[in-house]
Motif scaffolding. Structure first.
Motif, PDB file in Angstrom:
ATOM      1  N   GLY A 184       0.815  -1.206   0.000  1.00 33.07           N
ATOM      2  CA  GLY A 184       0.000   0.000   0.000  1.00 33.07           C
ATOM      3  C   GLY A 184       0.847   1.253   0.000  1.00 33.07           C
ATOM      4  N   SER A 203       4.886   3.021   7.501  1.00 32.21           N
ATOM      5  CA  SER A 203       3.676   2.196   7.460  1.00 32.21           C
ATOM      6  C   SER A 203       3.066   2.239   6.073  1.00 32.21           C
ATOM      7  CB  SER A 203       2.654   2.677   8.496  1.00 32.21           C
ATOM      8  OG  SER A 203       2.232   4.006   8.202  1.00 32.21           O
ATOM      9  N   ALA A 205      -0.576   1.868   3.803  1.00 31.73           N
ATOM     10  CA  ALA A 205      -2.045   1.930   3.840  1.00 31.73           C
ATOM     11  C   ALA A 205      -2.546   2.243   5.243  1.00 31.73           C
ATOM     12  CB  ALA A 205      -2.647   0.626   3.323  1.00 31.73           C
ATOM     13  N   GLU A 206      -1.919   3.255   5.858  1.00 32.72           N
ATOM     14  CA  GLU A 206      -2.281   3.695   7.208  1.00 32.72           C
ATOM     15  C   GLU A 206      -2.191   2.555   8.222  1.00 32.72           C
ATOM     16  OE1 GLU A 206      -6.125   5.466   6.812  1.00 32.72           O
ATOM     17  OE2 GLU A 206      -5.334   7.319   5.942  1.00 32.72           O
ATOM     18  N   GLY A 207      -1.219   1.692   8.030  1.00 35.07           N
ATOM     19  CA  GLY A 207      -0.977   0.588   8.948  1.00 35.07           C
ATOM     20  C   GLY A 207      -1.643  -0.705   8.550  1.00 35.07           C
ATOM     21  N   LYS A 208      -2.647  -0.645   7.673  1.00 38.81           N
ATOM     22  CA  LYS A 208      -3.349  -1.864   7.267  1.00 38.81           C
ATOM     23  C   LYS A 208      -2.464  -2.757   6.412  1.00 38.81           C
ATOM     24  CE  LYS A 208      -7.827   0.499   7.366  1.00 38.81           C
ATOM     25  NZ  LYS A 208      -8.997   0.935   6.553  1.00 38.81           N
ATOM     26  N   GLY A 209      -1.482  -2.163   5.750  1.00 41.36           N
ATOM     27  CA  GLY A 209      -0.578  -2.939   4.909  1.00 41.36           C
ATOM     28  C   GLY A 209       0.715  -3.306   5.595  1.00 41.36           C
ATOM     29  N   SER A 211       3.727  -2.383   8.899  1.00 37.19           N
ATOM     30  CA  SER A 211       4.629  -1.289   9.246  1.00 37.19           C
ATOM     31  C   SER A 211       6.001  -1.840   9.588  1.00 37.19           C
ATOM     32  CB  SER A 211       4.092  -0.466  10.420  1.00 37.19           C
ATOM     33  OG  SER A 211       4.040  -1.243  11.605  1.00 37.19           O
ATOM     34  N   GLU A 226       5.572  -5.197  11.838  1.00 41.59           N
ATOM     35  CA  GLU A 226       4.200  -5.591  12.120  1.00 41.59           C
ATOM     36  C   GLU A 226       3.567  -5.955  10.792  1.00 41.59           C
ATOM     37  OE1 GLU A 226       1.750  -3.159  14.541  1.00 41.59           O
ATOM     38  OE2 GLU A 226       3.324  -2.754  16.017  1.00 41.59           O
ATOM     39  N   ALA A 228       0.856  -7.107   7.928  1.00 44.32           N
ATOM     40  CA  ALA A 228      -0.504  -6.694   7.593  1.00 44.32           C
ATOM     41  C   ALA A 228      -1.515  -7.715   8.082  1.00 44.32           C
ATOM     42  CB  ALA A 228      -0.628  -6.517   6.077  1.00 44.32           C
ATOM     43  N   GLY A 229      -2.693  -7.209   8.455  1.00 46.70           N
ATOM     44  CA  GLY A 229      -3.780  -8.103   8.845  1.00 46.70           C
ATOM     45  C   GLY A 229      -3.566  -8.833  10.145  1.00 46.70           C
ATOM     46  N   GLY A 230      -2.724  -8.296  11.027  1.00 40.52           N
ATOM     47  CA  GLY A 230      -2.478  -8.963  12.305  1.00 40.52           C
ATOM     48  C   GLY A 230      -1.761 -10.282  12.171  1.00 40.52           C
TER      49      GLY A 230
END
Length: 265
Positions: A184, A203, A205-209, A211, A226, A228-230
């Motif tokens: 992202g 990071s 996609a604002e952390g969604k992708g 970091s 970290e 993506a997606g936990g």
């Protein structure tokens, strides 16, 4: 910034400062209580300078550092195909060693070039030998085999279905190429300390992708990821620190046979 009116005393001080050639210092000192700063502290002072770069440039710097690295320690949680693994691995180009913990078991891996060894306790092998297609070594029963394999290194045959998956945990290139990818639009985040080392976050996609925290000291290595997606958080340390790799002694190894046991779900 709107200029604040000066008192007569402050103006006289300023005029004297002009004559002395020290006006900037005098003004900063005189207005310190009214204005927060005349210049501000440089957050990148004393760093490697990557904090001044764009997020994309920082990512490229980190990737270049990874490609040139000879060794690393990788620790933390990795979620793949719905399974969570806790890793603590030391890796280099010629192999790796360390531990892997899954939901039901903990085992150690050691790889020297293409030779891959697995070590676990009797409980691990007891679960695995149930329903094993290859049979226990030397005709032993499952319980006898588990006892013999307890805390011993077992060489994983290269044609065993488990070889590729287990080897992946010890392969520096495979792990880092697959993990250190952000998906992202990139953006710079906060500065922090990871393991006592100053770092800056990038990071996607604002952390969604995902970091990545990149070192602001020395070589800009990635220090924490970290996914993506936990899908897990991993720390990376001991970059470039070499370590010994050697196949275990014969007294520490047991030959299971042509196939490892398959663990029950």
């Amino acid at each position: 910034m709107t200029a604040l009116p000066l008192s007569d005393r402050a103006r006289r001080t300023a005029r004297r400062a002009v004559r002395r050639g020290v006006l900037p210092v005098a003004l900063c000192a005189g207005l310190a209580t009214a204005v927060t700063a005349c210049g501000g502290e440089d957050p990148d002072a004393g760093t490697n300078g990557v904090g001044r770069l764009s997020a994309t440039q920082i990512e490229h710097k980190a990737q270049a550092a990874v490609e040139s690295a000879s060794a690393v320690r990788l620790a933390g949680a990795l979620v793949t195909q719905g399974e969570t693994y806790k890793l603590n691995m030391r890796l280099k180009k010629t192999g790796g060693s360390g531990s892997v913990t899954s939901k039901n078991s903990t085992f150690e891996l050691l790889r020297v070039e293409d030779a891959l060894f697995l070590k676990a306790d009797a409980g691990f092998w007891s679960r695995g030998t149930a329903g094993a297609k290859g049979g226990a070594p030397s005709g032993d029963t499952d319980s006898e085999a588990a006892h013999k394999l307890d805390d011993k290194y077992v060489k994983v045959p290269e044609d065993d279905p488990a070889y590729k998956q287990l080897r992946g945990f010890t392969d520096m290139n495979v792990l880092l190429d697959g993990l250190l990818t952000l998906n992202g639009e990139l953006a710079k985040g906060d500065r922090d300390k990871i393991g006592g080392v100053r770092a800056i976050e990038v990071s996607a996609a604002e952390g969604k992708g995902g970091s990545l925290d990149v070192s602001l000291e020395g070589t800009p290595y990635p220090l924490q990821l970290e996914r993506a997606g936990g899908a897990g958080t991993l720390t990376l340390s001991e970059w470039g620190r070499d370590f010994a790799l050697a196949a275990p002694a014969k007294g520490q190894t047991v030959d299971y046979g042509s196939k490892l046991p398959r663990a029950k779900d």
